[in-house]
Design an enzyme around this catalytic site. Structure first.
Site, short mmCIF file in Angstrom:
data_model
loop_
_atom_site.label_atom_id
_atom_site.label_comp_id
_atom_site.label_asym_id
_atom_site.label_seq_id
_atom_site.Cartn_x
_atom_site.Cartn_y
_atom_site.Cartn_z
N ASP A 101 -10.61 5.58 -9.93
CA ASP A 101 -10.61 6.87 -10.62
C ASP A 101 -10.52 6.70 -12.13
OD1 ASP A 101 -8.01 5.94 -10.67
OD2 ASP A 101 -7.23 7.47 -9.32
N ASN A 161 3.37 12.27 -4.36
CA ASN A 161 3.00 13.36 -3.44
C ASN A 161 2.06 12.89 -2.34
OD1 ASN A 161 0.68 12.91 -4.84
ND2 ASN A 161 0.50 14.98 -5.71
N HIS A 207 -0.71 11.14 -2.85
CA HIS A 207 -2.12 11.01 -3.24
C HIS A 207 -2.56 9.56 -3.24
CE1 HIS A 207 -1.27 10.98 -7.90
NE2 HIS A 207 -1.45 9.74 -7.50
N GLU A 237 -5.55 14.63 -4.35
CA GLU A 237 -4.27 15.32 -4.30
C GLU A 237 -4.09 16.04 -2.96
OE1 GLU A 237 -2.31 14.64 -6.55
OE2 GLU A 237 -3.01 15.01 -8.60
C1 GLP Z 1 -2.01 7.34 -10.32
C2 GLP Z 1 -3.34 6.77 -9.77
C3 GLP Z 1 -3.20 6.28 -8.37
C4 GLP Z 1 -1.89 5.53 -8.24
C5 GLP Z 1 -0.75 6.50 -8.36
C6 GLP Z 1 0.62 5.87 -8.29
O1 GLP Z 1 -2.05 8.65 -10.73
N1 GLP Z 1 -4.45 7.65 -9.86
O2 GLP Z 1 -4.31 5.46 -8.04
O3 GLP Z 1 -1.80 4.92 -6.97
O4 GLP Z 1 -0.89 7.34 -9.47
O5 GLP Z 1 1.03 5.34 -9.52
P1 GLP Z 1 2.25 4.36 -9.68
O6 GLP Z 1 1.82 3.06 -9.10
O7 GLP Z 1 2.47 4.26 -11.17
O8 GLP Z 1 3.40 4.95 -8.96
#
Ligand code: GLP
Length: 247
Positions: free
Chosen positions: A70, A138, A140, A145
């Site tokens: 993404d 959440n 995702h 989402e």
């Molecule tokens: C981000 C990314 C995800 C990632 C998630 C968790 O927003 N788009 O691909 O897995 O949030 O992030 P973190 O590893 O910092 O908890």
């Protein structure tokens, strides 16, 4: 649950080492692998370990192709908050992957729908051998989402308030977090041959447990992974607290 292997490691370094070893095994078996890559804080240790292995002469990325999950939209590639910048900072600037084999959704595209379409087609043409994933607070995965349905292919998405809040730690303040993103869809992710999901910290324990053992629902997007045939989950002790390890 035969499709999901769970490793609960002692700490974040062990998690990162195991994760990098799984990627190494993939590249040893198929040097021209297509890797799906993730951002967020969780995979940073994995990328550090991959860089270490590369510098030690144990890994070669010259034939590897990557697709990132993404990117914020809109965002300048040169912005230090872009995922292009993140990937350079943590991985690409330190390994021998050719630039033309790196794919990240274009946050500067003038037409986001066309960009998503093109990105999806490019992924479909090569397929993804191993997709690395984190999990949002959440549930995702990528920027899919919680919703009333599982979004299918690469698309433009409005970020959840909870995601904007969670990701604001990387920005000066919450107002600077882009409100939209381009993301692979659930179908795009599910078509990867193998999936490697990483989760670290107590804050992920409950949502991860629900995703693996609870109802399969788009309200918890990661729960769809129960339907994939080859998923490996690596957690540290805190994130794996509610899971039963199978090593
Ligand atoms: C981000 C990314 C995800 C990632 C998630 C968790 O927003 N788009 O691909 O897995 O949030 O992030 P973190 O590893 O910092 O908890």
């Amino acid at each position: 649950m035969n499709n999901i292997k769970i490793f609960t490691e002692e700490n974040y370094s062990e998690l990162s080492r195991r994760s990098a070893q799984i990627i190494k095994t993939q590249l040893d078996a198929k040097p021209a692998s297509v890797l799906g890559l993730a951002t967020g804080s969780t995979p940073i240790g994995t990328y550090e370990e991959l860089v270490r292995l590369y510098k030690a002469g144990e890994l070669d990325f010259s034939q590897v192709t990557t697709f990132n999950l993404d990117e914020y939209f809109p965002i300048a590639k040169a912005s230090d908050q872009s995922y292009v910048f993140f990937m350079r900072k943590h991985l690409f600037d330190f390994i021998n992957i050719p630039d033309e084999k790196i794919n990240i959704p274009n946050g500067e595209a003038t037409n986001h729908a066309a960009e998503c379409d093109e990105y999806e087609k490019k992924i479909a043409a090569s397929g993804i051998d191993l997709q690395l994933l984190g999990i949002g607070n959440n549930g995702h995965i990528a920027f899919n989402e919680p919703a009333d349905y599982f979004p299918s292919v690469t698309h433009y998405v409005k970020l959840d308030d909870t995601t904007i809040k969670a990701n604001s730690r990387f920005f000066q303040n919450e107002n600077e977090v882009p409100r939209h993103a381009l993301t692979m869809g659930i179908k795009t992710i599910m078509q990867a041959k193998k999936i490697l999901l990483l989760a670290s910290g107590a804050g992920k324990a409950e949502i991860l447990c629900e995703a693996i053992f609870g109802t399969i629902t788009p309200k918890n997007p990661a729960s769809v992974l129960q339907l994939h045939h080859d998923v490996t989950i690596i957690t540290d002790k805190e994130a794996g607290n509610l899971l039963i390890p199978r090593q």
